[in-house]
Design a protein around this motif. Structure first.
Motif, mmCIF file in Angstrom:
data_model
loop_
_atom_site.group_PDB
_atom_site.id
_atom_site.type_symbol
_atom_site.label_atom_id
_atom_site.label_comp_id
_atom_site.label_asym_id
_atom_site.label_seq_id
_atom_site.Cartn_x
_atom_site.Cartn_y
_atom_site.Cartn_z
ATOM 1 N N THR A 166 11.603 -36.829 -12.713
ATOM 2 C CA THR A 166 12.492 -37.220 -11.608
ATOM 3 C C THR A 166 13.379 -36.047 -11.199
ATOM 4 N N PRO A 167 12.814 -35.013 -10.578
ATOM 5 C CA PRO A 167 13.628 -33.848 -10.193
ATOM 6 C C PRO A 167 14.669 -34.180 -9.137
ATOM 7 N N LYS A 180 17.665 -22.728 -9.584
ATOM 8 C CA LYS A 180 18.447 -21.521 -9.882
ATOM 9 C C LYS A 180 18.226 -21.123 -11.338
ATOM 10 N N ILE A 181 18.179 -22.108 -12.222
ATOM 11 C CA ILE A 181 17.886 -21.854 -13.626
ATOM 12 C C ILE A 181 16.440 -21.387 -13.791
ATOM 13 N N LEU A 182 15.538 -21.970 -13.014
ATOM 14 C CA LEU A 182 14.116 -21.646 -13.126
ATOM 15 C C LEU A 182 13.809 -20.218 -12.714
ATOM 16 N N ASP A 183 14.361 -19.780 -11.571
ATOM 17 C CA ASP A 183 13.932 -18.465 -11.065
ATOM 18 C C ASP A 183 15.070 -17.598 -10.534
ATOM 19 N N ASP A 184 16.302 -17.911 -10.964
ATOM 20 C CA ASP A 184 17.468 -17.092 -10.587
ATOM 21 C C ASP A 184 17.616 -16.922 -9.083
ATOM 22 N N GLY A 185 17.335 -18.004 -8.338
ATOM 23 C CA GLY A 185 17.572 -17.985 -6.900
ATOM 24 C C GLY A 185 16.406 -17.517 -6.064
ATOM 25 N N ASP A 186 15.284 -17.209 -6.682
ATOM 26 C CA ASP A 186 14.137 -16.713 -5.925
ATOM 27 C C ASP A 186 13.654 -17.729 -4.887
ATOM 28 N N THR A 187 13.755 -19.017 -5.195
ATOM 29 C CA THR A 187 13.270 -20.048 -4.276
ATOM 30 C C THR A 187 14.335 -20.516 -3.303
ATOM 31 N N PHE A 188 15.521 -20.872 -3.804
ATOM 32 C CA PHE A 188 16.552 -21.464 -2.941
ATOM 33 C C PHE A 188 17.862 -20.683 -2.906
ATOM 34 N N GLY A 189 17.851 -19.475 -3.423
ATOM 35 C CA GLY A 189 19.060 -18.659 -3.406
ATOM 36 C C GLY A 189 19.966 -18.957 -4.593
ATOM 37 N N LYS A 221 16.029 -30.576 11.371
ATOM 38 C CA LYS A 221 15.135 -29.738 10.581
ATOM 39 C C LYS A 221 14.198 -30.625 9.755
ATOM 40 N N GLU A 222 13.059 -30.090 9.410
ATOM 41 C CA GLU A 222 12.132 -30.815 8.537
ATOM 42 C C GLU A 222 12.498 -30.513 7.086
ATOM 43 N N VAL A 223 13.637 -31.054 6.666
ATOM 44 C CA VAL A 223 14.226 -30.689 5.383
ATOM 45 C C VAL A 223 13.306 -31.021 4.214
ATOM 46 N N GLN A 224 12.884 -32.288 4.137
ATOM 47 C CA GLN A 224 12.039 -32.684 3.003
ATOM 48 C C GLN A 224 10.759 -31.857 2.948
ATOM 49 N N LYS A 225 10.168 -31.634 4.105
ATOM 50 C CA LYS A 225 8.917 -30.867 4.156
ATOM 51 C C LYS A 225 9.131 -29.430 3.708
ATOM 52 N N ILE A 227 11.665 -28.137 1.836
ATOM 53 C CA ILE A 227 12.052 -28.049 0.431
ATOM 54 C C ILE A 227 10.847 -28.307 -0.470
ATOM 55 N N SER A 228 10.038 -29.290 -0.111
ATOM 56 C CA SER A 228 8.843 -29.597 -0.894
ATOM 57 C C SER A 228 7.877 -28.416 -0.917
ATOM 58 N N ARG A 229 7.695 -27.805 0.247
ATOM 59 C CA ARG A 229 6.780 -26.649 0.337
ATOM 60 C C ARG A 229 7.243 -25.528 -0.594
ATOM 61 N N LEU A 230 8.547 -25.252 -0.605
ATOM 62 C CA LEU A 230 9.080 -24.188 -1.456
ATOM 63 C C LEU A 230 9.007 -24.556 -2.938
ATOM 64 N N MET A 231 9.307 -25.819 -3.239
ATOM 65 C CA MET A 231 9.265 -26.272 -4.634
ATOM 66 C C MET A 231 7.898 -26.067 -5.252
ATOM 67 N N TYR A 232 6.855 -26.459 -4.524
ATOM 68 C CA TYR A 232 5.524 -26.494 -5.107
ATOM 69 C C TYR A 232 4.774 -25.177 -5.040
ATOM 70 N N ARG A 233 5.491 -24.116 -4.673
ATOM 71 C CA ARG A 233 4.899 -22.787 -4.827
ATOM 72 C C ARG A 233 4.761 -22.449 -6.309
ATOM 73 N N LYS A 234 5.651 -23.045 -7.124
ATOM 74 C CA LYS A 234 5.609 -22.782 -8.565
ATOM 75 C C LYS A 234 5.877 -24.059 -9.349
ATOM 76 N N ALA A 235 5.233 -25.125 -8.947
ATOM 77 C CA ALA A 235 5.411 -26.413 -9.626
ATOM 78 C C ALA A 235 4.181 -27.274 -9.412
ATOM 79 N N SER A 236 3.997 -28.231 -10.312
ATOM 80 C CA SER A 236 2.944 -29.225 -10.124
ATOM 81 C C SER A 236 3.546 -30.613 -10.262
ATOM 82 N N ARG A 237 2.975 -31.556 -9.537
ATOM 83 C CA ARG A 237 3.427 -32.935 -9.560
ATOM 84 C C ARG A 237 2.270 -33.812 -10.022
#
Length: 477
Positions: A166-167, A180-189, A221-225, A227-237
């Motif tokens: 449940t992220p 931020k903990i995962l990649d020191d801001g590489d994904t979301f600053g 903005k297409e916020v959910q879309k 954020i989801s796109r950025l999340m799953y560059r380095k994640a699996s669901r």
């Protein structure tokens, strides 16, 4: 790489993906094998490094011993290299000080341990190379001391992993600190305010009668879309229905009325609550929290006791809900095991008294799983329930016993009393509905509920996966 236990297909896919990402997230639903999948990812890291990297695994207290057991199941790593510490502060720090002199090893700690400065100093000195954050949604608050500490610890790591089913529990804002903990801001600053301004607007900004912000996704903005796109560059669901052949999950509601004395106490407190809520002009977050506290008092009455003005807890002589629980257990424990979920300490006392009475009719054992137990005691209760045929009942707290543990021996779960946490609701459901529950023909959850009360309204909100904070001020008990 050889496997001690044959992996699921989704575990193999995650293993391959992790080979091209130093940082990776497993957003797998509870019960789909996150721990086993993560251990194989770690084994791959160690194989490439040709040694066991300094690895720090963090999670809730209840999962510390479970991680050690899972390493034994899924790997050949000698137990002497695995340190699962659920000891008290001074004893724990003495052990960490010894481990910090070593250049390899796997250290498993609970998040609460990070509240001690000496513990954090020792871990920073050790400079972990690999970080694993289990149930990472517990780190979603950027302002919490624990999440800030975990971020500091992550900076020395070459590999970082976060695990949770449940992220996002409240809003997409929950994801920032975890990444931020995962990649020191590489994904979301690295700056939360910047992230929020990029994707959200204050829905209360134009309302002069409201003094607190209500952040919602920017409708332009297409916020959910995004954020989801950025999340799953380095994640699996992974969802249960996609990867596991689980038995049917059946939810039943068992309606129970209150006694006359209970109903009278409930009505009196309800009037006080309504008078108070209508007198509040501004529905601030502070007011919402006070409302939760007052509504919990109503929940306690439904459960079977009332707290006096002096703080004394007084049980009602007649408690139909407890009678209904006893009636259900009499039939269920003859052939099956049962989890009883509770939210109040007083519930343990009255349920234990009832279980002792029931034991005179039917020989069976029971154990408790509560926040008052240490990690060793919790694991003893889990092992007894899981492994011993005569241990038919486990009475568990939804907050402390509903995270990261296996209670698959139970075909039934009964919610005796509930809090207002959607996370606790989802986590507790997954304790016996996960990989391993295939031994049952079906899994049955029974909600005891009192119609016409806040109890029923909260159950309805949780069943619809609504945030209680969104509905709490509109509840009219």
């Amino acid at each position: 790489m050889r496997f001690k236990v044959k992996p699921y297909a989704h575990q193999l896919e995650a293993l391959e993906a992790s080979k091209i990402h130093d940082d990776y997230a497993l957003f797998w639903e509870m019960g789909t094998g996150k721990t086993g999948g993560m251990i194989n990812i770690l084994r791959n890291v160690y194989t490439r490094k040709k040694r066991i990297s300094r690895t720090l695994i963090l999670g809730p207290l209840a999962v510390v011993q479970n991680w050690q057991r899972e390493f034994e199941i899924h790997s050949w790593i000698p137990q002497k290299h695995i340190y699962a510490l659920n000891k008290s502060g001074p004893r724990r720090n003495k052990e960490i000080a010894r481990i910090s002199e070593l250049d390899e090893g796997i250290l498993i700690l609970n998040y609460q341990a990070l509240t001690r400065k000496e513990t954090v100093s020792l871990l920073l000195k050790w400079k972990p190379e690999v970080l694993v954050c289990d149930e990472s949604h517990m780190l979603k608050n950027p302002q919490s001391k624990t999440s800030k500490t975990v971020y500091k610890l992550s900076l020395s790591c070459a590999h970082r992993y976060i695990l949770t089913g449940t992220p996002i529990l409240n809003s997409e804002l929950d994801i920032f600190q975890q990444y931020k903990i995962l990649d020191d801001g590489d994904t979301f600053g690295r700056t939360f305010n910047m992230f929020r301004s990029n994707y959200f607007i204050n829905d209360n900004a134009s309302n002069p009668h409201v003094s607190w912000p209500k952040w919602i996704p920017n409708p332009y903005k297409e916020v959910q879309k995004d954020i989801s796109r950025l999340m799953y560059r380095k994640a699996s669901r992974v969802k249960k229905e996609e990867c596991l052949d689980l038995p049917p999950f059946i939810k039943q509601t068992y309606e129970v009325q209150m006694s006359t004395v209970q109903a009278k106490a409930y009505e009196e407190m309800k009037k006080d609550y309504i008078t108070w809520i209508e007198s509040v002009k501004e529905k601030t977050p502070v007011v919402a929290q006070l409302a939760v506290t007052r509504l919990l008092r109503l929940q306690q009455i439904v459960s079977g006791f009332v707290k006096t003005e002096t703080g004394q807890e007084v049980n009602f002589d007649k408690n139909p809900r407890l009678d209904a629980l006893e009636e259900l257990l009499e039939g269920l424990i003859k052939h099956d095991k049962v989890i009883i979920w509770c939210s109040f300490k007083n519930d343990y006392k009255i349920i234990e008294k009832m279980l002792n009475k029931l034991q005179k009719k039917d020989l069976f054992g029971y154990v408790f799983l509560t926040g008052d137990q240490n990690g060793f005691e919790k694991q003893q209760s889990i092992d007894c329930f899981q492994q011993h045929a005569q241990c038919k009942v486990i009475v568990a707290n939804r907050a402390s016993g509903g995270v990261g543990i296996n209670l698959t021996a139970a075909r039934y779960s009964i919610v005796y009393s509930r809090d207002f946490s959607l996370a606790n609701e989802l986590q507790s459901e997954a304790r016996n509905y996960r990989g391993g529950s295939e031994i049952h023909s079906n899994i049955v959850k029974i909600d005891l509920v009192t119609p016409g009360t806040v109890d029923a309204q909260v159950l309805d909100a949780l069943s619809n996966k609504q945030k209680i904070s969104d509905v709490i001020l509109d509840i009219r008990p």
